[in-house]
Enzyme design. Structure first.
Site, mmCIF file in Angstrom:
data_model
loop_
_atom_site.group_PDB
_atom_site.id
_atom_site.type_symbol
_atom_site.label_atom_id
_atom_site.label_comp_id
_atom_site.label_asym_id
_atom_site.label_seq_id
_atom_site.Cartn_x
_atom_site.Cartn_y
_atom_site.Cartn_z
ATOM 1 N N THR A 1 63.967 49.041 54.144
ATOM 2 C CA THR A 1 64.867 48.372 53.023
ATOM 3 C C THR A 1 65.148 47.047 53.064
ATOM 4 O OG1 THR A 1 66.706 49.040 54.730
ATOM 5 C CG2 THR A 1 66.327 50.818 53.055
ATOM 6 N N THR A 2 65.033 46.362 54.358
ATOM 7 C CA THR A 2 65.261 45.128 53.994
ATOM 8 C C THR A 2 63.821 44.320 53.458
ATOM 9 O OG1 THR A 2 66.477 45.179 56.040
ATOM 10 C CG2 THR A 2 65.610 43.016 55.381
ATOM 11 N N ASP B 1 66.307 56.026 60.274
ATOM 12 C CA ASP B 1 64.975 55.370 59.799
ATOM 13 C C ASP B 1 63.885 55.759 60.457
ATOM 14 O OD1 ASP B 1 66.704 54.058 58.302
ATOM 15 O OD2 ASP B 1 66.640 52.069 59.101
ATOM 16 N N ASP C 1 70.779 47.027 58.804
ATOM 17 C CA ASP C 1 70.096 47.731 57.876
ATOM 18 C C ASP C 1 70.211 47.474 56.380
ATOM 19 O OD1 ASP C 1 68.404 50.356 57.392
ATOM 20 O OD2 ASP C 1 70.388 50.825 56.015
#
Length: 576
Positions: free
Chosen positions: A92-93, A404, A59
């Site tokens: 997020t990445t 997520d 994550d």
């Protein structure tokens, strides 16, 4: 001779101009290179060791937070990862990778002498055009029935979970003997969809609790359609209490139900033993009066944030009532929202409307733990996910993965708009920007083309992480997307074969809000880094108790530049 003006503390180091801007960009790119290999279904995980704590995760927000980035410019990437995680929960990445690719393209322009403000203006224009095109690419899948809506949400959840550790390739999960084996993405995707669908129209995520029980396998995880929390500390009389009620009345308290010990150094002066006995009798009368009022309220389940002593435990057990003290605050809040109960700080007047209710209460053994389960809550719907697993790090990663997926499902349920994943939407946006660049002149044309090239970083990295030839895959995607008509706009990277495929038809769907927020945040972060032309740092001022008077060196370009920026407190990794 002109006397130099000194207005900074001695030891102040300043760095400015193009070298400082390039230094900031290089620091950000170092952070991006750390997390880029975690993107996609075939992305790798990172093991981060901090003291005695070990975290295994892919994550982006978790990794960047644990790296303890100390470079002041690179911290902007930490902020956008946190904002992406808090706003939409997924991507997020991707947002960090977007920002890195934008800065990588901007670095070449800065080295060629293009003014940062020109780059910032072109990036803002490109972002606005990309968002406009993204809105037109959004698809609203047909969800005429509740089952069709569940299928759509399941596809979104599976797309989010496909890049997680819980969705291991070739591993099948089976909830019980009668159910068919299913993949990790489908198993946990159904749990995420059921959890979000069980909420009311406000979709308050705080009403979804996640409990972790070490032991067993991930396939033994289950969803509780209600509130569940671990058995609290209890006394001997607890085992004599009933462990199951149908349609119980629930009383939630914030008071102690036990005899309090005398305070240290307390002094009571009495003239005869009868007076002392009256004091002791008064204490017993007070506690018995509280207990009698709890019983008289009609509640079968008594919960309290504060301790419930052995006397009260046995008192309730003798009357076939259940009690639990030291209930965690978050579980008490969920219990009140779900059952309609009110937390009382006194039992002097317990009105019927202060009590909550649920369909079924029972105590169940889960691994080495005992859980109190409250299901069938009618006031406000809630859910609890109980995760099992052999290693603590694995359970923690499963919790982050489910968070997520839950956030992605909630966003999709709110707006019901999705875009094809697998790099398809990024390639289509890149095509749109390249076509727009042909209609403008000057430096803006080159910079817009650079922004379009940066968008191709997502499918390129997906192919690299899967072990494919990214150049060959990108060439195929460019060819398909530039065909006449709209037949190729949904084509992305095929992780299974190493070619390209229609990711929308393969149900690789992502909420449009994830992409929109990622583009906005990444562009703003890149523009923020490009707008910095000077950094002022005084190492002595960072030391506690520093009272160095103004004086010493004047303002000028220091020799060290950003050297030493990463020094300071102990962390996992120094990013320079």
């Amino acid at each position: 001779m002109q006397v130099p003006i000194v207005f900074l503390k001695e030891g102040t180091d300043t760095s400015q101009g193009k070298p400082q801007l390039l230094s900031n960009i290089n620091a950000c790119l170092h952070v991006v290179d750390t997390v880029r290999t975690t993107l996609g279904p075939r992305g790798m995980d990172k093991l981060i060791h901090l003291g005695r704590d070990t975290t295994i995760s892919n994550d982006g927000a978790t990794i960047i937070k644990l790296l303890e980035v100390e470079h002041p410019a690179a911290k902007t990437l930490v902020d956008i990862a946190k904002s992406q995680d808090g706003e939409v929960g997924d991507g997020t990445t991707s947002v960090v990778l977007f920002a890195g690719e934008f800065l990588r393209q901007a670095k070449d322009f800065v080295e060629d002498g293009v003014a940062p403000q020109v780059i910032i203006k072109a990036f803002r224009t490109s972002c606005a055009l990309a968002i406009q095109k993204l809105e037109s690419l959004a698809i609203r899948p047909s969800a005429d029935s509740s089952a069709a809506m569940d299928d759509m949400l399941l596809n979104v959840a599976k797309t989010s979970l496909n890049s997680k550790l819980v969705s291991s390739q070739g591993v099948l999960f089976q909830s019980d003997a009668s159910s068919a084996p299913q993949s990790g993405g489908e198993f946990f995707g159904k749990m995420a969809v059921q959890a979000v669908r069980s909420l009311d129209e406000n979709m308050d995520i705080s009403l979804i609790g996640i409990k972790k029980v070490q032991g067993g396998s991930l396939g033994e995880s289950f969803l509780v359609d209600g509130v569940a929390f671990k058995k609290t500390f209890s006394y001997a009389g607890f085992e004599q209490q009933p462990k199951k009620f149908d349609d119980p009345k629930i009383l939630c308290l914030n008071i102690e139900l036990e005899l309090k010990a005398e305070k240290d150094n307390a002094e009571i002066r009495v003239k005869d033993p009868q007076q002392y006995q009256s004091i002791v009798d008064a204490e017993w009368e007070i506690i018995y009066d509280k207990l009698a009022k709890c019983v008289g309220s009609g509640a079968q389940v008594i919960l309290s944030k504060l301790p419930i002593g052995d006397l009260a435990t046995q008192y309730f057990a003798d009357r076939n009532l259940f009690c639990a003290g030291r209930v965690p605050d978050e579980d008490m809040k969920r219990m009140c929202k779900a059952s309609g109960a009110q937390v009382l700080s006194t039992v002097s007047k317990v009105r019927p409307e202060c009590l909550g209710t649920c369909g079924l209460f029972e105590e169940r053994q889960v691994g080495g733990e005992r859980f109190n389960l409250f299901t069938g809550c009618t006031n406000a719907k809630t859910a609890t996910l109980v995760l099992r697993g052999g290693a603590e790090q694995f359970i923690d990663e499963a919790e982050r993965s489910l968070h997520d997926a839950i956030m992605a499902v909630r966003q999709c349920l709110r707006h019901s708009l999705v875009v094809p994943g697998g790099g398809a939407v990024e390639m289509e946006l890149s095509k749109e920007l390249r076509n727009h660049a042909r209609t403008i002149k000057g430096k803006q044309q080159v910079i817009v083309n650079g922004y379009a090239k940066a968008l191709e970083g997502i499918p390129r990295q997906l192919a690299d992480n899967a072990g494919f030839d990214s150049t060959d895959v990108l060439n195929k995607l460019r060819y398909v997307h530039h065909q006449e008509g709209d037949d190729g706009k949904n084509f992305g990277v095929d992780i299974e074969s190493g070619g390209v495929c229609n990711t929308y038809q393969k149900f690789v769907w992502e909420p449009v809000d994830v992409k929109r927020n990622a583009l906005f945040a990444a562009t703003d972060a890149a523009n923020l880094v490009l707008s910095i032309d000077e950094t002022v740092r005084n190492p002595k001022s960072e030391q506690p108790g520093d009272n160095t008077p103004v004086g010493g060196r004047g303002m000028g370009t220091g020799g060290r530049g950003m050297a030493g920026m990463m020094g300071g407190r102990r962390g996992v990794k120094r990013l320079k």
